[in-house]
Design an enzyme around this catalytic site. Structure first.
Site, PDB file in Angstrom:
ATOM      1  N   ASP A 257      -2.555  10.000  13.330  1.00  0.00           N
ATOM      2  CA  ASP A 257      -3.332   9.266  12.320  1.00  0.00           C
ATOM      3  C   ASP A 257      -3.780   7.916  12.854  1.00  0.00           C
ATOM      4  O   ASP A 257      -3.663   6.896  12.169  1.00  0.00           O
ATOM      5  CB  ASP A 257      -2.516   9.101  11.042  1.00  0.00           C
TER       6      ASP A 257
ATOM      7  N   GLY B 287       0.827  -1.205   0.000  1.00  0.00           N
ATOM      8  CA  GLY B 287       0.000   0.000   0.000  1.00  0.00           C
ATOM      9  C   GLY B 287       0.855   1.246   0.000  1.00  0.00           C
ATOM     10  O   GLY B 287       2.080   1.195   0.075  1.00  0.00           O
TER      11      GLY B 287
ATOM     12  N   LYS C 167       9.463   0.209   3.975  1.00  0.00           N
ATOM     13  CA  LYS C 167       8.833   1.485   3.653  1.00  0.00           C
ATOM     14  C   LYS C 167       9.862   2.429   3.070  1.00  0.00           C
ATOM     15  O   LYS C 167      10.932   2.635   3.658  1.00  0.00           O
ATOM     16  CB  LYS C 167       8.206   2.110   4.904  1.00  0.00           C
TER      17      LYS C 167
ATOM     18  N   GLY D 102       0.858   5.720   1.090  1.00  0.00           N
ATOM     19  CA  GLY D 102       0.258   6.893   1.701  1.00  0.00           C
ATOM     20  C   GLY D 102       0.721   8.121   0.949  1.00  0.00           C
ATOM     21  O   GLY D 102       1.269   8.027  -0.159  1.00  0.00           O
TER      22      GLY D 102
END
Length: 616
Positions: free
Chosen positions: A253, A136, A158, A138
């Site tokens: 978040d 995924g 990441k 962001g």
């Protein structure tokens, strides 16, 4: 005149798309196509239409297998894969790399990567980690799953994301901050930090534990969970967030999609990408960062300087509400809706399932208080409250009374209305100074006017809340004058000079109205001579003191009626500091009284405890 072949191709594809495609129509159109040189291009375009309508990875994989048989050309199939992948990325959809894994085409041949990505399927990072899936993305980073052959384990990797060097460098700064956060929060509640390596243009890549489990959003749909288990789950999350808080970080978040429930049932908090240090909160004022549906009111307003651990407590409360009810607390689609929600969200009486204990509802609602100083002061305090509830739920359920809590909220709502009025006046004053120096139409003057309109709207909402809360005690407050016009000015974004002057003219009138409402409220409650009256008056007077810096001797009688004790109050007065620390001191004072009313904590404090509590 016949259209050009390219135009004909576009018309045929549009007709095919309207008819929702299918193998029969596809073969028919290909057989009738009169331009052999564009036949392959048409064939690919028709398959793109079919694949664009696919809504699941399973369906798409099956369709790709059919396309591979029909196209019977490796080069054409690679073109189709890249085209579909690019379409999906451009529309912001989920890109399932697994869709292409059964086609027998290498990742390098497909060149599957999105704009701004540094890695792709099959990449080898740091001559060690082999990228095998894209998990995924962001706003600032992309997460991949990789294999670490040396350790024989899966890892999560990441890397920064950005379309240009400047964007990537900004993302890299956030990733370096995330490394600090992961080190500070080390424990079962967060992924283990395994390695930090360089990728691309000497940018950092974080190698973390690959957390096996199910996203909380999906887990809630699949798993029945009782109130006691819900409380334990949120307690463990709160303990993780408290480690961040004590290290000086705000997550910003927290949401179900950033939480994975491990096979053991333990929650693990992911994605610290937008966490920031509390010491830096004054540098990004006005920016809204995070997920709107789980964002505290001060975050929705972009009041970064007001964000602290209590903002994360609000987000935990929104998650707690969803765990208890299986419903999202608020649904916000854009910044305008966020601004309204920040002052208009009504969460005083949300619905809970019948089996939810009242005491647990009370804990959840305390997290969701609009005013930060009405919430738990930290995630650690929330975890402790849930721990006490787990061991003796009936003790919390019996503490306090509805009348006491109404009295407390009345005082806080009055304070919120007065504070909105103060900010309203401050921005109007700033607007007047700017307009006289540079003209009303300049951007700074219009921005000050916009902020004034927003706080005027907040005043209307806070006063409406105050009126509703005053009804059960039997105090009828008059409607706020000019309420409708204040709201219309906000919704219409009126920037005229006439409106600006009207707002300035009405400021003294609004202040007088609030003073009158306060007198009516206190007089109506004072006759009862109970804790609710004292608490209401004390909270309101504290706000008056904060805004006008009046002498606090007038608070003596009010404070004594709270029952906490005169010696402690005197000690507080002697050590109370004005200026920048005044608000923090008053917030701690409010918290002490609130804990007294909500949880029946002892009426007196030990020697030196008050100093530690108020002035730490």
């Amino acid at each position: 005149m016949d259209p050009s072949p390219t135009r004909q191709l576009a018309l045929v594809v549009a007709r095919y798309d309207r008819a929702r495609g299918g193998s029969v129509l596809r073969r028919q159109l290909l057989d009738e196509w009169p331009h052999p040189e564009l036949r392959e291009r048409l064939h690919l375009a028709l398959w793109q239409c079919d694949l664009a309508r696919s809504t699941s990875g399973v369906n798409r994989a099956a369709m790709f297998a059919e396309a591979a048989t029909e196209l019977a050309d490796r080069g054409l199939l690679s073109k189709l894969c890249r085209a579909v992948h690019g379409d999906t990325a451009e529309l912001g959809g989920a890109c399932y790399w697994e869709d292409y894994s059964e086609l027998g085409i290498s990742a390098d041949e497909l060149q599957l990567r999105l704009d701004g990505e540094l890695l792709h399927l099959g990449s080898v990072l740091h001559e060690r980690y082999v990228i095998d899936a894209r998990l995924g993305q962001g706003a600032f980073g992309v997460v991949y799953r990789g294999e670490d052959p040396a350790a024989q384990r899966s890892v999560a990797i990441k890397v920064p994301r950005g379309g240009d060097r400047q964007g990537r460098e900004r993302a890299a700064r956030l990733l370096r901050r995330e490394v600090d956060v992961l080190r500070a929060a080390s424990g079962l509640g967060t992924p283990a930090l395994l390695d930090v390596v360089l990728v691309g243009e000497d940018l950092p890549a974080i190698v973390m534990e690959f957390v096996e489990g199910t996203r909380l959003t999906q887990w809630l749909r699949q798993t029945p969970i009782a109130p006691r288990e819900s409380a334990e789950l949120v307690k463990q999350l709160a303990e993780t967030v408290d480690r961040l808080d004590r290290a000086g970080f705000v997550h910003r978040d927290l949401k179900p999609d950033n939480i994975v429930v491990r096979p053991t049932g333990k929650p693990c908090l992911l994605d610290m990408g937008v966490a920031f240090a509390e010491a830096d909160r004054f540098t990004t004022e006005g920016f809204v960062v995070g997920t709107l549906n789980y964002m505290a009111p001060e975050g929705l307003l972009g009041m970064t300087s007001q964000l602290d651990g209590r903002s994360d407590v609000w987000s935990l409360g929104a998650i707690f509400y969803e765990v208890l009810t299986r419903k999202t607390l608020q649904c916000i689609g854009n910044r305008e809706e966020a601004l309204v929600a920040s002052v208009a969200i009504h969460i005083d009486r949300p619905s809970f399932p019948k089996e939810t204990p009242q005491s647990l509802q009370k804990i959840c609602l305390r997290c969701l208080a609009r005013e930060a100083n009405e919430r738990f002061s930290s995630a650690g305090e929330l975890a402790a409250a849930l721990g006490r509830w787990g061991s003796a739920p009936e003790t919390i359920n019996e503490q306090g009374s509805a009348q006491q809590l109404i009295g407390w909220r009345l005082g806080m709502k009055y304070g919120a209305a007065l504070e909105n009025l103060a900010y309203f006046g401050r921005h109007l004053h700033q607007m007047g100074n700017l307009a006289s120096a540079t003209g009303m139409t300049t951007a700074p003057a219009l921005q000050a006017l916009g902020m004034a309109r927003g706080f005027a709207f907040g005043l209307v909402i806070a006063y409406d809340d105050l009126r509703k809360l005053a009804l059960p005690p039997g105090v009828a407050l008059p409607a706020l004058e000019h309420s409708r016009k204040l709201q219309e000015s906000f919704y219409k974004k009126d920037q005229s000079i006439e409106t600006a002057e009207w707002l300035r003219a009405k400021l003294p009138e609004l202040h007088a109205h609030l003073e009158s409402a306060y007198c009516s409220l206190v007089e109506g409650l004072r006759t009862a001579s109970d804790a609710a009256s004292a608490c209401c008056e004390m909270a309101a007077r504290c706000t008056l003191l904060l805004l006008s810096q009046e002498d606090y001797d007038e608070l003596d009688a009010v404070w004594l009626r709270t029952g906490i004790g005169g010696d402690e109050w005197q000690q507080f007065k002697e050590t109370f500091e004005r200026g920048p620390t005044a608000k923090e001191s008053l917030i701690r004072l409010d918290k002490a009284v609130e804990r007294r009313l909500h949880f029946g904590e002892p009426a007196t404090f030990g020697e030196n405890d008050l100093l530690r509590l108020f002035l730490k």
